[in-house]
Scaffold this active site. Structure first.
Site, short mmCIF file in Angstrom:
data_model
loop_
_atom_site.label_atom_id
_atom_site.label_comp_id
_atom_site.label_asym_id
_atom_site.label_seq_id
_atom_site.Cartn_x
_atom_site.Cartn_y
_atom_site.Cartn_z
CD GLU A 34 21.30 29.17 55.39
OE1 GLU A 34 20.92 28.16 56.03
OE2 GLU A 34 22.18 29.93 55.80
CG HIS A 35 17.09 26.73 51.62
ND1 HIS A 35 15.82 26.21 51.75
CD2 HIS A 35 17.09 27.88 52.33
CE1 HIS A 35 15.09 27.03 52.51
NE2 HIS A 35 15.84 28.04 52.88
CB THR A 36 23.35 23.16 50.59
OG1 THR A 36 23.73 23.59 51.90
CG2 THR A 36 23.62 24.26 49.60
CB ALA A 125 16.91 33.72 67.25
CG LEU A 127 20.59 31.80 66.85
CD1 LEU A 127 21.07 32.76 67.92
CD2 LEU A 127 21.53 31.85 65.65
CB SER A 129 16.69 26.88 71.28
OG SER A 129 15.47 26.97 70.57
CB SER A 130 14.42 22.52 68.99
OG SER A 130 14.82 22.75 67.66
CD GLU A 162 13.41 19.68 65.70
OE1 GLU A 162 13.03 20.77 65.24
OE2 GLU A 162 14.47 19.55 66.34
CG ASP A 174 19.72 22.88 62.80
OD1 ASP A 174 20.55 23.34 61.98
OD2 ASP A 174 18.52 23.16 62.77
#
Length: 382
Positions: A34-36, A125, A127, A129-130, A162, A174
């Site tokens: 996380e945040h890496t 959430a 997860l 979606s975008s 994005e 993502d």
């Protein structure tokens, strides 16, 4: 009716002819790391069986027509021969337009498309979606027009759209996991080289995602502050990114750093090491070690990176008390709310669901949302 049937039926009804292809791209959850990503480090996400689905067909002109089934069948229509600009009122349209605009800059050898879009990735959430929408749209054009683009290029195209068209500053994880995910596997991603390694998930283990439903407020400003603190840390060590700093080098001079920056740096360095070790623990099926690493990750996010909130910590504690050393649980995502992720033997899922249902709302006043997921295949035809 599943998403494929739903989008194909709506396509035939609205456009008056059958779709030639149906494409899906999944959402994702990050198991650890996380945040890496923006520190050029490692992440370990898996694609999940919630996705964006698009039924589509090529047109013989230069028009793109899009129907958003999840937004009351709203329509967007634009030409590939005119400059593609943002839509005034339909935010979903901008993800589609941005992907197409950036695709034109990469490879303009495509014509018009009709498409109907629907998805079941929970929005807001964390997860992705975008990213799932961006990768699905990119894959539509790649498949319909046989564009020479691989999954990594489709992912990079989505990230560019994005960042530059929609105006949201995201890393590459993502889109990359949505494009390249592998069924029954997680993916160890090197965020510097974009190299990936598929890591098999132990059999009989469920990926459980629980949304705290705590509304995130600080996430934008605090996220930017954390990035700045990490960049300050990298500059102190005269390195391009924290990826290039060893824990030994840090420990030798930690006392010379600003105490808050030191905590942020320690999280990133230790989290990178945990993520690489977690990939090997998962591959060996060592759920006990994976659980320890996830617990250390959560403690580091809570104490050193300071991005958890009491509601998230409560949720993690309830799950941990239920599973003991038989699995792992931690916050996932940017922080300040959002979701936790747990790796749990399938036979323990009902007990976890019951414990959370009985305790979380009683302790926080908020009702959680519970998702049981399977590590799934990345984007392609369905």
């Amino acid at each position: 009716m599943n998403l494929k049937e739903k989008t194909r039926a709506l396509f035939a009804e609205v456009f008056g002819y059958p779709a030639t292809h149906t494409i899906q791209a999944p959402g994702r959850v990050n198991l650890i790391g996380e945040h890496t990503d923006y520190n050029d480090g490692f992440v370990l996400p898996c694609a999940i069986d919630y996705q964006t689905v698009i039924s589509c067909a090529p047109r013989d002109d230069r028009t793109v027509r899009v129907i958003a089934a999840d937004y009351d069948n709203q329509v967007d229509e634009f030409s590939l021969d005119a400059p593609i600009v943002t839509h005034d009122s339909q935010q979903w349209s901008n993800y589609v337009r941005g992907v197409v605009k950036h695709l034109q800059q990469r490879n303009n050898a495509f014509g018009g498309v009709d498409m109907v879009i629907s998805g079941n990735v929970p929005q807001g959430a964390g997860l992705s979606s975008s990213a799932s929408l961006e990768v699905a749209v990119g894959t539509v054009f790649q498949q319909l027009y046989h564009l020479p683009l691989d999954g990594a290029q489709i992912a990079l195209n989505g990230q560019e759209a994005e960042n530059q068209f929609v105006g949201c500053n995201c890393g590459i994880m993502d889109q990359l996991i949505s494009a390249l995910g592998k069924k029954d596997h997680a993916l160890l991603i090197d965020c510097r080289s974009l190299g990936t390694k598929a890591v098999s998930m132990p059999k009989g283990v469920a990926v459980v995602i629980i949304n705290s439903n705590f509304k995130r407020t600080l996430v934008g400003s605090e996220y930017n502050t954390r990035r700045e603190q990490c960049e300050t840390g990298a500059r102190f060590f005269q390195q391009p990114a924290l990826r290039d700093v060893s824990l030994e080098a840090f420990n030798a001079v930690a006392c010379e750093l600003d105490p808050v920056v030191a905590k942020r740096v320690r999280h990133v360095l230790s989290e990178n090491a945990r993520t690489v070790e977690a990939a090997s623990a998962l591959e060996k099926g060592d759920l006990q070690r994976m659980g320890q690493l996830m617990a250390e990750s959560h403690a580091s996010m809570r104490d050193d990176f300071e991005i958890t909130v009491p509601q998230i910590d409560t949720l993690v504690e309830i799950v941990k008390a239920t599973i003991g050393d038989k699995g792992g649980v931690r916050m996932t995502g940017g922080g300040f709310g959002g979701c936790i992720v747990a790796l749990i033997p399938e036979d323990l899922v009902p007990a976890v669901q019951q414990a959370v249902a009985q305790q979380y709302e009683a302790k926080t006043g908020i009702k959680e949302t519970f998702y049981v997921c399977k590590p799934s295949q990345g984007a392609g035809q369905c």
